[in-house]
Design an enzyme around this catalytic site. Structure first.
Site, mmCIF file in Angstrom:
data_model
loop_
_atom_site.group_PDB
_atom_site.id
_atom_site.type_symbol
_atom_site.label_atom_id
_atom_site.label_comp_id
_atom_site.label_asym_id
_atom_site.label_seq_id
_atom_site.Cartn_x
_atom_site.Cartn_y
_atom_site.Cartn_z
ATOM 1 N N ASP A 460 0.848 -1.121 0.054
ATOM 2 C CA ASP A 460 0.405 -0.257 -0.309
ATOM 3 C C ASP A 460 0.937 1.134 0.242
ATOM 4 O O ASP A 460 1.844 1.283 0.068
ATOM 5 C CB ASP A 460 -0.374 -0.218 1.225
ATOM 6 C CG ASP A 460 -1.948 0.805 1.018
ATOM 7 O OD1 ASP A 460 -2.509 1.533 0.171
ATOM 8 O OD2 ASP A 460 -2.680 0.744 1.885
ATOM 9 N N ASP A 529 -11.225 1.796 -2.988
ATOM 10 C CA ASP A 529 -11.886 1.259 -1.886
ATOM 11 C C ASP A 529 -13.128 1.717 -1.894
ATOM 12 O O ASP A 529 -13.740 1.238 -0.902
ATOM 13 C CB ASP A 529 -11.244 2.414 -0.470
ATOM 14 C CG ASP A 529 -9.339 2.521 -0.271
ATOM 15 O OD1 ASP A 529 -9.288 1.502 -0.823
ATOM 16 O OD2 ASP A 529 -8.402 3.349 0.252
#
Ligand code: DGJ
Length: 715
Positions: A460, A529
Site C-alpha cells: 500500500d 477503496d
C-alpha cells in the site's frame, strides 16, 4: 515480412505488428519524424510516403512540423511542447540532434530498433528505442540519454525527458478518451472533444494518481465500442508523470508522454545514463473495445509476471474490522472465509508495532505483542491448516512520526531542511532513493516473507509526496521524484526474485497505483477503496479501458456499504465483483446463514468460470454502466461468460436482447447454469450476435437486477 524493416538510403524504418505499422523517417532537415501509424503496410508502401509529406508551410512565427517529431527538443524553430529539454554548460539550450546510426536486434520475445543521435556540439548521446512483438499490436518506446563527457565536466540539466511523442494521423476532428477521478472514485471514463492547444494529464503526487491515469486514447469522434479507428498512448510508470496532447490548428495532433512533472530537473553527469520508462502505443480500427483487448492481451503476454496463474479468491477483513485485528479474531473470521471456499486470507493494516489506529506504528514492522503475543506464526499456520494461503498488508514507503523507526532515523524521510514536514494521515514518506532505506525495507520484507512463508503482500502507499527534498543530494534533489519510484521497483523486484512464489497486490489508497510499470512487477491491483457495487461498475468500466480483468481485485463487502451507505443485494454485489478477481471483504460474522450459503455457491461458481474471466477476451456491451442495461462478456476458447446489470428499474422496459460479440458464428453455444451446471437453451453464435441473448426475463426484478450467464461452445 520482418517486424522491423528499414530503407537505410531513404532513412525509413517501419515496425510491423500483426495488424498495424508504425514508421519513422529522418527527414532531409535531420528531424526524426513519424511517417505513418495505422493499418498494416509493407515497407515498400511506406517509403513513398516520404515524398508525400505535406508539412504545412509555416510563417516566421511558427513552423507546424514539430508535432510530427518523435522527440521534439526544446530548441531551434520549434515552439510546441518539447519532449526533450536540456540545458548545457553555460546555460546553452536549443539542443541540435544529428542522426548517428541505427541498430536492429532480435530479442527473446520481440524485435528492437535503436535510433541514435548526438548533439552537434555537446557530448550528449540520445537513443530512441522501439520494440515490437510478433503477436501484439502494442509498440513500445523509450529513450536513453547519456553524457559522453569526461569525468569532471559539467553536468547537463535535463528539464524534460519524455519517452516519446506520438502523432495521430490527420483527421477531420479529434476526440480523446481518458480517465479522471479521486480517492474512492477512480478511473471515471471521460470521452470529450479534443480542444485546440495543449491538453495535459499529469500527476504530481508521487504515486500514479487517483485523479488521472497515464494514458490517453484518440479517435476522430466517430469511433464506437466495436467500430472505428482508435490510437492509444500509455506510460508505464508509477511516479509523477505528464502526458500532453497538442492539437494544432493546421490539423495535427501529437501526444508526448514522460515521467517526472514539470519543473523537476535531473543533472546528467559525465558517463551517466538516464533511461526513461516505456511509453506504449496501440492502433486499431476495431473501436474502443478492440483497443482495450489489444492492451489486455499485451498485458497478459508481456507485462504481468504470472499471467498464466489463476488468481485465487481472497478474503480481507479491512472493511469488516478496520484496524481491530488480533490472532484470535482473525482466526475466527478465517474459519468462516475458508468455509465459503476462500483460497487466500489476507490480514490488512493494524498487525504491527503500535499500529492500533493510523496515528502510530508505521515503520515498526514487527507483530504487535498485545495482538500477536506469539508472533504471526500461529495465525499463518492456522490459516494454512484451513487450506488457505496467507497474505499480509504492508506499507513499506511510509513512517508515522510516532514510531521507533522515525525516532531513530528522522533523516530517512523525504524533506527539505528549513521546511515543515507536512503529515497526511499522520505519516511521512521514506526516501526510497536512499540506499540505506531500500536495504532496510528489503531486509525486513525478506525476513517477513521467509519467516512466515508469506504467499501474498498487499503493498500500500497512502499519501502523496510533499516537500520533495533530499538534503544529502543538495543541488540535485529533484532526482528524488524518479529515484523514489525506481527504489520501490527495485525492492519489489529483489523480493520477487528471492521469493518466486510470492504474489503482490499494488494498492495506493485504493487505485492510486495502477499502471503498466507496477503491473510488470505485481499480480493484481486494488482498484478502489469504494466497494459499493454500483460505483464499482463505473470504476471497473474505466479501469477496463486499459487494464485486464486478471489484475482487477474486486471484493464483495457489506451492505449498506460502509463508504456510500447504499444497500445492494448480495447477488448484484457478487456479479459485479466476479467480473474481475473475486475477493470477499465483508464482516462474515454479521452475514446470515442464508447469505453465507449464497456466498458459498457464488464462490464455487466463480471458480468454474474464472479462467474465462481472467484469461479471456473482454467485451463491454450495452449502455454505459449505471445508465441502463450494461454487460461484460468474456470469451475464452469454448467458454463464454456474460454478466448483465440493470441497476435501476425504469419506466421503459429493459432491452429484450443483448447482442453478444466475438463468437464463432457457425458454432453452437449452450447455456450452462452457473450454480447447478444444468444445461439449457442452445443457439448459434450467429444468432447470439445478430439477434442477441434474451435478457429481459433475467433482469426484470426491479432495481438491482443482474444475471450471470455461462455459455459453452458445443460444436
Ligand atoms: C488503504 C487501502 O486502500 C485499504 O484497502 C486498506 O488497506 C487501508 N489502506 C489500510 O490502512
Amino acid at each position: 515480412m520482418t517486424p522491423i524493416a528499414a530503407d537505410p538510403d531513404r532513412r525509413v524504418w517501419s515496425l510491423s505488428t500483426p495488424n498495424t505499422t508504425y514508421a519513422m523517417h529522418v527527414a532531409p532537415d535531420g528531424r526524426l519524424v513519424q511517417l505513418y501509424w495505422g493499418a498494416r503496410l509493407s515497407v515498400d508502401e511506406v517509403v513513398p510516403l516520404t515524398q508525400q509529406r505535406t508539412t504545412a508551410s509555416g510563417s516566421s512565427f511558427h513552423l507546424p512540423g514539430d508535432v510530427e517529431e518523435q522527440l521534439p527538443v526544446d530548441g531551434g524553430t520549434r515552439w510546441g511542447v518539447p519532449s526533450l529539454q536540456v540545458t548545457f554548460p553555460g546555460g546553452v539550450r536549443s539542443a541540435e540532434l544529428e542522426f548517428a546510426g541505427d541498430t536492429v536486434e532480435a530479442e527473446e520475445n520481440g524485435h528492437r530498433l535503436d535510433l541514435a543521435f548526438t548533439d552537434g556540439h555537446f557530448p550528449l548521446h540520445v537513443v530512441l528505442h522501439y520494440r515490437v512483438r510478433e503477436d501484439s499490436d502494442v509498440v513500445e518506446r523509450w529513450v536513453t540519454l547519456k553524457h559522453l563527457g569526461a569525468e569532471g565536466e559539467e553536468p547537463f540539466v535535463i528539464g524534460r525527458a519524455d519517452s516519446g511523442s506520438w502523432l495521430a494521423p490527420e483527421r477531420a476532428d479529434y476526440r480523446y478518451s481518458a480517465v479522471t477521478g479521486a480517492w474512492a472514485a477512480e478511473t471515471q471514463l471521460v470521452r470529450e472533444h479534443m480542444p485546440f492547444g495543449e491538453f495535459t494529464l499529469a500527476n504530481r503526487c508521487g504515486n500514479t494518481g487517483h485523479h488521472a491515469n497515464p494514458w490517453l486514447m484518440l479517435d476522430d469522434g466517430t469511433a464506437t465500442e466495436e467500430h472505428g479507428e482508435v490510437w492509444g498512448v500509455a506510460l508505464a510508470w508509477s511516479g509523477t508523470w505528464r502526458i500532453t496532447a497538442q492539437r494544432r490548428f493546421e490539423g495535427r495532433l501529437a501526444v508526448t508522454a514522460g515521467f517526472g512533472h514539470d519543473g523537476v530537473t535531473w543533472q546528467l553527469r559525465p558517463a551517466e545514463e538516464l533511461t526513461t520508462p516505456p511509453t506504449l502505443g496501440v492502433y486499431t480500427d476495431g473501436g474502443f473495445g478492440a483497443a482495450s483487448r489489444a492492451w489486455h492481451r499485451h498485458a497478459r503476454a508481456y507485462v504481468l509476471p504470472h499471467p498464466e496463474a489463476v488468481r485465487p479468491v481472497l478474503y480481507n477483513s479491512w472493511e469488516a474490522v478496520w484496524f481491530d485485528v488480533n490472532e484470535q479474531s482473525q482466526l475466527e473470521i478465517a474459519r468462516k472465509a475458508a468455509d465459503l471456499g476462500v483460497e487466500l486470507f489476507v490480514m490488512d493494516d493494524g498487525w504491527f508495532g503500535k499500529r492500533t489506529n493510523d496515528r502510530a506504528g508505521l515503520g515498526d514492522w514487527w507483530p504487535n505483542p498485545d495482538r500477536f503475543p506469539n508472533g504471526l506464526g500461529p495465525l499463518a499456520d492456522g490459516v494454512r491448516k484451513l487450506g488457505m494461503a496467507f497474505g499480509l498488508w504492508v506499507e513499506p514507503e511510509m513512517v508515522n512520526p510516532d514510531s521507533d523507526l522515525y525516532r531513530a532515523h528522522p533523516d530517512w524521510t523525504i524533506h527539505f531542511p528549513h521546511r515543515r514536514r507536512d503529515e497526511l494521515r499522520q505519516q511521512l514518506v521514506l526516501n526510497f532513493g536512499r540506499d540505506d532505506v531500500r536495504a532496510w525495507a528489503h531486509g525486513w520484507l525478506d525476513r517477513l516473507v521467509a519467516d512466515h512463508g508469506i504467499d501474498f503482500l498487499k503493498w500500500d502507499m497512502n499519501r502523496a509526496i510533499s516537500q520533495g527534498g533530499w538534503p544529502e543530494r543538495a543541488g540535485d534533489q529533484d532526482r528524488l521524484w524518479i529515484e523514489h519510484t525506481r527504489g520501490v521497483y527495485e525492492v519489489i523486484d529483489r523480493l520477487r526474485s528471492t521469493h518466486p512464489r510470492l504474489r503482490i497486490e499494488s494498492c495506493s489508497g485504493g487505485g492510486g497505483r495502477v499502471d503498466y510499470g507496477i503491473l510488470a512487477r505485481t499480480d493484481e491491483v486494488w482498484t478502489s477503496d469504494n466497494t459499493d457495487a454500483y460505483h464499482r461498475q463505473s470504476i471497473q468500466h474505466g479501469y477496463s479501458q486499459l487494464y485486464p480483468a486478471a489484475a482487477m481485485a474486486a471484493w464483495v463487502t457489506d451492505s449498506p456499504n460502509p463508504i456510500t451507505g447504499r444497500t445492494v443485494p448480495l447477488e448484484y454485489r457478487f456479479h459485479v465483483a466476479m467480473s474481475g478477481v473475486l475477493g470477499i471483504g465483508g464482516n462474515l460474522h454479521e452475514w446470515s446463514s442464508e447469505e453465507l450459503a449464497q456466498a458459498r455457491e457464488w464462490i464455487a461458481a466463480y471458480k468454474r468460470i474464472r479462467v474465462a474471466i481472467q484469461h479471456g477476451d473482454q467485451y463491454r456491451l450495452g449502455a454505459e454502466p449505471g445508465r441502463g442495461l450494461s454487460a461484460v462478456e468474456y470469451v475464452h476458447g469454448d467458454d463464454v461468460v456474460v454478466f448483465v446489470y440493470h441497476p435501476h428499474a425504469t419506466v421503459s422496459p429493459a432491452p429484450g436482447h443483448l447482442r453478444l460479440v466475438g463468437l464463432d458464428p457457425d458454432a453452437s453455444y449452450q447455456e450452462v447454469a452457473l450454480t447447478t451446471g444444468e444445461r439449457g437453451h442452445t443457439a448459434t453464435g450467429r444468432v447470439l450476435m445478430a439477434a442477441g441473448l434474451p435478457v429481459r426475463r433475467r433482469v426484470a426484478g426491479g432495481d438491482w437486477s443482474s444475471a450471470a450467464v455461462r455459455l459453452q461452445r458445443i460444436r
